[in-house]
Design an enzyme around this catalytic site. Structure first.
Site, short mmCIF file in Angstrom:
data_model
loop_
_atom_site.label_atom_id
_atom_site.label_comp_id
_atom_site.label_asym_id
_atom_site.label_seq_id
_atom_site.Cartn_x
_atom_site.Cartn_y
_atom_site.Cartn_z
CE LYS A 22 -1.76 1.61 4.22
NZ LYS A 22 -1.32 3.24 4.36
CG ASN A 23 2.07 2.55 3.52
OD1 ASN A 23 1.05 3.14 3.11
ND2 ASN A 23 2.59 2.47 4.79
CB CYS A 116 -4.41 6.03 10.80
SG CYS A 116 -4.87 4.69 9.92
NE ARG A 121 -0.48 10.48 9.96
CZ ARG A 121 -0.99 9.25 9.19
NH1 ARG A 121 -2.22 9.02 9.22
NH2 ARG A 121 -0.05 8.80 8.22
CG ASP A 306 2.79 1.92 9.61
OD1 ASP A 306 3.08 2.11 8.50
OD2 ASP A 306 2.70 2.51 10.46
NE ARG A 398 -7.54 4.32 4.95
CZ ARG A 398 -6.57 4.89 5.69
NH1 ARG A 398 -6.83 5.15 6.79
NH2 ARG A 398 -5.63 5.41 5.15
#
Ligand code: EPZ
Length: 418
Positions: A22-23, A116, A121, A306, A398
């Protein structure tokens, strides 16, 4: 709000081919607009964040087609440069479009990104880098929109005070489109950054220094269509490793470079798991209750933030007292309260948590508060007595293509429920 049910205490055994990262894929999708043409990505995970990014690109005039795990993006029709507020708020990686749209069109309109709820952030490092390279970015004038424009980025030396993954990625997009050379110092070294550099180079860019914290970019080179394969998702792989560790069992993971999980496998070995690594393969066997351990999260190659909450779930069942220090995000212990509903004994104070492991956790109803916290609850449920219902499954969707399919394949009793 969807939910899953897991009946615990079934030993896990089998093999999982780890989904694409995903990242890694999300910044590549944003970067595809830098080339006025076609990008073909293989091994794309079918996850909500990818669907969301496709929606944003289509709303800007691109054409995205996902067939199986192959994604074709045609950005030749790009006509917009403003991302809708409701789209920005769906995920953190929408902020990648700021640098990508500035690089392609010379202007962009974005809002503060969502994602999230694991901390404040901010995006100050993104804005610093883009301004250093020549962008004018107007602060939010009340309705929350940030307008940015640049005639042409100009290469220069930039030093990041913190190795921010997203800010490094946005700076790379601008540097690729800048005139002259850019030297980015203090970059994030996460494997996804290295993959992004390889992707950009496959489009005709010239980025050097992958794997280090200094990236040098020769800007302004002509870009062209590319065909690229996304690497395996190290966080999904780490989640499944810890599922086998918590629930006991034997698991083979394929489809990723095992070296990217060094900090995680080192700790699991210290806790008593048997782990072998080979070319593109990771093997774990866990027959005994694990020992306690201490971890401190940090930017790569330290223990990944994570996987912190997933490790908290594993520690909840380990022998003795474990400690966690979370140094990356200031609000990433929210899953502790849900684990405590299952009998976990966790004390959180500021950036530290102490976990007194116990022999057994107990199934009950819990709520996923964020993507990785939801995965942590699934890992705990696999090792708990009885049935656990995890609400907020949409958080998990997600980032995990199909956690029910993957875990069922190796023996878990897991399914979606009303
Ligand atoms: C990326 O988020 C990942 N997301 C996150 O994964 C991951 O946890 C994080 O990197 C760290 O590895 C994606 O790649 C889509 P950062 P990002 O910028 O880029 C502060 C998941 O579960 N910071 O490295 O947002 C920030 O507040 C997600 O897949 C600033 O202060 O992470 C945080 O404390 C969750 N100013 C720290 O740096 C800035 O301008 C790390 O943030 C930017 C960041």
């Amino acid at each position: 709000m969807s939910a899953i049910e897991i009946r615990g205490l079934r030993p896990l055994k089998g093999e999982i081919i780890v989904q694409g990262s995903k990242n890694a894929v999300l910044p590549m999708m944003a970067a595809s607009v830098l080339n006025r043409g076609k990008t073909l990505l293989n091994n794309v995970p079918r996850i909500q964040d990818v669907f969301c990014m496709m929606g944003i690109l289509n709303s800007l005039g691109c054409t995205c087609r996902l067939k199986g795990h192959q994604l074709e993006i045609d950005s030749s029709g790009l006509s917009g440069s403003c991302v809708l507020k409701e789209d920005m708020e769906k995920m953190r990686s929408s902020i990648m479009l700021l640098g990508a749209l500035l690089g392609r069109c010379g202007e962009a309109g974005v809002y503060s990104p969502g994602g999230c709820m694991i901390g404040e952030r901010p995006i100050d490092l993104h804005l610093m880098a883009l301004r250093e390279l020549g962008a004018e970015i107007g602060e939010d004038d009340g309705d929350g929109v940030l307008y940015a424009r640049v005639r042409r980025f100009t290469g220069k030396r930039i030093v990041f005070p913190f190795p921010s993954v997203g800010a490094t990625e946005n700076a790379l997009f601008a540097a690729v489109m800048a005139t002259g050379r850019t030297v980015l110092e203090g970059c994030a070294r996460e494997p996804e950054i290295g993959e992004l550099c390889s992707f950009l180079n496959s489009m005709g860019a010239c980025v050097r220094g992958q794997g280090t914290d200094i990236l040098t970019v020769e800007g302004g080179l002509p870009l062209h269509d590319t065909h690229f394969t996304v690497g395996g998702d190290r966080i999904v792989a780490g989640t499944y490793l810890m599922a086998a560790a918590a629930a006991r069992g034997e698991l083979v993971l394929t489809g990723l470079d095992p070296g990217v999980l060094g900090a995680v496998t080192d700790i699991l070995k210290k806790m008593g798991a048997v782990i072998y690594e080979d070319e593109g393969l990771l093997y774990i066997r866990c027959q005994e209750r694990l020992l306690a351990a201490d971890i401190c999260t940090g930017p790569y190659p330290d223990f990944p933030t994570d996987l912190q909450s997933v490790m908290m779930a594993v520690m909840s069942l380990s022998k003795g007292e474990s400690r966690i220090q979370e140094t990356v995000f200031e609000n990433r212990f929210r899953t502790a309260a849900e684990l405590e509903k299952m009998g976990a004994r966790i004390e959180c104070m500021d950036d530290k948590a102490r976990i007194k492991g116990r022999e057994m956790l107990f199934g009950t109803r819990v709520e996923a508060r964020d993507l990785r916290g939801g995965a942590a609850l699934a890992v705990a449920a696999l090792a708990a007595e009885g049935s656990t219902i995890i609400g907020g499954y949409e958080h998990i969707q997600r980032g995990y293509e199909d956690i029910c399919r993957d875990l069922e394949e190796i023996g878990a009793d897991i399914h979606m429920c009303a």
